[in-house]
Scaffold this motif. Sequence first.
Motif: not given
Length: 458
Positions: A234-247
Motif C-alpha cells: 500500500e501507499r505509505l504516505l497518504g495525501a493528508d500527510f503529503v499536503a504538509h509539504f505542498e505548501l
Amino acid sequence: MVTFSHHDRSTSTNVWSAQGRDDLPLLPSALPLGPGNRVLLVAAHPDDETLGAGGLIRQALAAGSDVHVLMCSSGEASHPDSPTRTPEDLAKLRQQELAAALGVLTVDTPAGTLSWDFLGLPDGKLRTAREQISDAVEQHISAQIGLIVSTYRHDGHADHEVLGEIAAELAATHEVALLEFPLWYWHWADPGTDQRWRHWHRLPLHPDDQATKQAAAAEHRSQVAPLSEKAGDERLLGADFVAHFELPYEVFRYTPAGMKDSGAATSVFDALYRRHRDPWNYVDSPYEQRKRLITMASLQRQHYGSVLELGCSIGIATAELAHRSGQLIGVDASPAALEQARKNTADSDHVTLVQATVPQDWPELPPASHDLVVISEIGYYLAADELHQLLQLIAQVLRPGGELLLCHWLHQVEGWSLTGTEVHEIAQDLGWPTLVEHRERDFRLEIYQRPDTESDVP
C-alpha cells in the motif's frame, strides 16, 4: 517517546493553519548561503530531504552554495510485508528515486552543485550506528560547512530523532548554524496543546520552487503511490500527510551559529564539572548562599511530600530541600555533577538522583505526583520551544495546588539564546497564579501555583 502509525489520521493542514502556522516568523535573511558557504543535509531515508527541505535545497543552490546530502539509510524497511519487493529491491529502488528527485531539484539552479552519498546503514536502526553517523557528519563539517540541515530531533521517528541529536551536538561544538525540519511531527502533534512549533520559522517558496519541489517528491513513487495492488504494497504516505509539504513555505527549527540549547547540555556541563568541581562556587559564594536562603524562605510550605529538582548540580540546594521533603528526585545532565551530589546528599535516603537532559529525557513520573518542582538557573540553557515543552511536562506531574519555583540570573548568559527574564516571561504563559515574586539586580525568583481544576491545566 511518541507512538503513532502512518495509518493514523493526520492532523490536517487546515488545523495547523487555523492555529497560525502560516504566520510563523520568517527565517533570518542572514543565513549562511552563497558561494563559499557549503550546506550539509543529513537525512535518514530517501524522500526526507525533498519533503522537508526541497525548497531550501533549491534556494541554497540558486544562491551559489554547494549542497551535500548525506543519506544514512536506503529506506529498505518501508514496506516490511511487501510480497513483491525484498528489502534489497527496495534499497535499490529508493536510491534510484533519490537520484531522480535530486535531479529535479537542480533544474535551473546553475550556481551551486548538489552531491550525495549513502552510508548504507540499517533502516529503522540508526541509533545503533550513532558513532558512525557522528564521524561522517564530523568529516563533512570540517570541509567548510556553514549550515547543517537535519530532521527534527523530536520528530517521533527514532531514525529522525537520532540524526537531529547528532546534528545539534556537532553544530554547537563547531558553532555552525542548524536548521531542523519536522516531518512526522505535523502528522501526530496537536498544534493547540503542543506549543513548540510557535518558536520556529518559515522559509517562503517561490511558486516555481514550490512546483519543482512537488515534482521532485513525486519521484519517490514507492512512498507516495502503491508498489502494487497486493496487500503489503500500500501507499505509505497518504495525501493528508503529503499536503504538509505542498505548501508555499517550509518550516524549520533554527539555531544560529554560536548558540546552544539542551542538545549540548551534557557535553558542555560534564566537561565543565570535570575541570572544576564547583564551577559556580555554590559552597562559598555569598551570592549563592544568600540566594539559597531567599529560596528556602520563599517556599510556601514547611514540608512537601514529593519534590522534583531540575538542574540539581552538585547537590548543595538539594541537601537543603531534602530537609523539607518526604521524597526528592534531583535531575542533572552532568554525570560528573551527580557524582558530587551523591556525596552531598548521602545522609538522605529519600533522595534519588537521575542523570537526564530535560525535556527530551524526561523521567517517567506518574501524573499529579509532585508537590513542588524547582527550576533554578537552568531555564536559559534551553531554547524557547524546549522550555515550553518542559513547562507542559511539569504541568502534568504537579498535583493540583502544587508549586513551581523558578529562580534565574538576570545578566546575559553567553552562548545561549534565552535570558533569565525571558525564561520567566515564557513561564507566565502557563497562566498560573503567582504566589511569590522577588526581583533584585542579579536574580529573579517566582513561585507559581498549579490550579486546582484540571480544566485550567494546559
